[in-house]
Design an enzyme around this catalytic site. Structure first.
Site, PDB file in Angstrom:
ATOM      1  N   ASP A 103      23.506  30.556 -59.032  1.00  0.00           N
ATOM      2  CA  ASP A 103      24.425  30.087 -59.657  1.00  0.00           C
ATOM      3  C   ASP A 103      25.953  30.645 -59.267  1.00  0.00           C
ATOM      4  O   ASP A 103      25.866  31.497 -58.658  1.00  0.00           O
ATOM      5  CB  ASP A 103      24.481  30.955 -61.380  1.00  0.00           C
ATOM      6  CG  ASP A 103      23.258  30.576 -62.085  1.00  0.00           C
ATOM      7  OD1 ASP A 103      22.602  29.456 -61.714  1.00  0.00           O
ATOM      8  OD2 ASP A 103      22.992  31.362 -62.847  1.00  0.00           O
TER       9      ASP A 103
HETATM   10  N1  URA Z   1      18.148  32.848 -62.151  1.00  0.00           N
HETATM   11  C1  URA Z   1      19.297  32.780 -62.652  1.00  0.00           C
HETATM   12  O1  URA Z   1      19.467  32.865 -63.964  1.00  0.00           O
HETATM   13  N2  URA Z   1      20.501  32.488 -61.823  1.00  0.00           N
HETATM   14  C2  URA Z   1      20.247  32.393 -60.567  1.00  0.00           C
HETATM   15  O2  URA Z   1      21.605  32.282 -59.935  1.00  0.00           O
HETATM   16  C3  URA Z   1      19.119  32.632 -60.228  1.00  0.00           C
HETATM   17  C4  URA Z   1      17.749  32.802 -60.801  1.00  0.00           C
END
Ligand code: URA
Length: 248
Positions: A103
């Site tokens: 993310d």
């Molecule tokens: N899980 C999440 O919530 N975000 C990420 O970036 C990777 C795994």
């Protein structure tokens, strides 16, 4: 002779699935003819293959690990000009793509490569390559809540597979805990959604391990090339998990 999408993926154009889209959208020519169907087979060393008018060469395969900072998009380009992970790869001239995604607000270990087959192997849902994260949450979730995460929680896209979950640190002054969680799936925002499901939203998330590869020693916003041994170990990790069934 090999399928056109396989040759394109191996040349580092994109993942095999993305290459299929590139073909069907009419961007590929073989010996001067536009090809839009997926059954076509080509000889990579004899046929002239072009994508968007540019000849596809046999690129050297490269594999890098980046310590992604937060506030950066996991993409090779952004039409709106925001910061993307490839901005952090000075000196890499090959077109590399992220292996899966983190993310915008997640930091830590991200692999990038121009080897589409390799990226596909590591991210395919049938290969349950473990990913370990350090999740910082406000407060200290009770052990029974962590047990729920271990067993599996119901998210809007289904139950999560069993996970490993341990306290890594508890900071009473800040009233925060750091919890280390290893998951064997790569669903969208999975770790954040798992913690939301126990009412302890994540305030900071960092990936520290992917398969056998640790982030250790790599400063934030820096990258390094993986060694051939590391690439092989990652490949093996994906193949070993091939037959592990979800939920077992
Ligand atoms: N899980 C999440 O919530 N975000 C990420 O970036 C990777 C795994």
């Amino acid at each position: 002779m090999e399928r056109l999408q396989k040759v394109l993926a191996e040349a580092g154009i994109a993942s095999r699935r993305k290459c299929e889209e590139i073909i069907t959208s009419g961007r590929v020519q073989v010996n001067g003819e536009v090809v839009t169907t997926l059954g076509v087979k080509v000889n990579a060393s004899e046929d002239e293959i072009k994508v968007d008018g540019r000849t596809v060469g046999q690129q050297k395969k490269i594999y890098v690990i980046l310590n992604k900072p937060k506030g950066v998009i996991t993409s090779a380009t952004d039409p709106e000009g925001r910061k993307v992970v490839t901005d952090f790869l000075p000196g890499i001239r090959e077109r590399v793509y992220p292996v899966g995604r983190l993310d915008y607000d997640t930091e830590g270990l991200l692999l990038l490569t121009n080897d589409g087959e390799f990226a596909h192997l590591l991210t395919h849902p049938k290969h349950h390559v473990p990913r370990t994260y350090q999740a910082t949450v406000k407060g200290v979730p009770h052990g029974t809540l962590l047990e729920k995460l271990r067993i599996g929680v119901q998210l809007d896209d289904g139950m999560t597979s069993p996970a490993e979950v341990e306290y890594a640190d508890v900071n009473p002054t800040k009233n925060e805990s750091i919890i280390e969680i290893t998951i064997y799936e790569g669903r969208n925002r999975q770790v954040r959604r798992m913690f939301e499901s126990i009412a302890f939203p994540v305030i900071k998330l960092k990936r520290i391990k992917f398969g056998p590869i640790f982030l250790t020693g790599l400063p934030r916003a820096k990258y390094r090339h993986l060694t051939p041994k590391e690439v092989e170990e990652l490949r093996e990790a994906a193949l070993q998990t091939h037959n592990v069934q979800k939920g077992q």
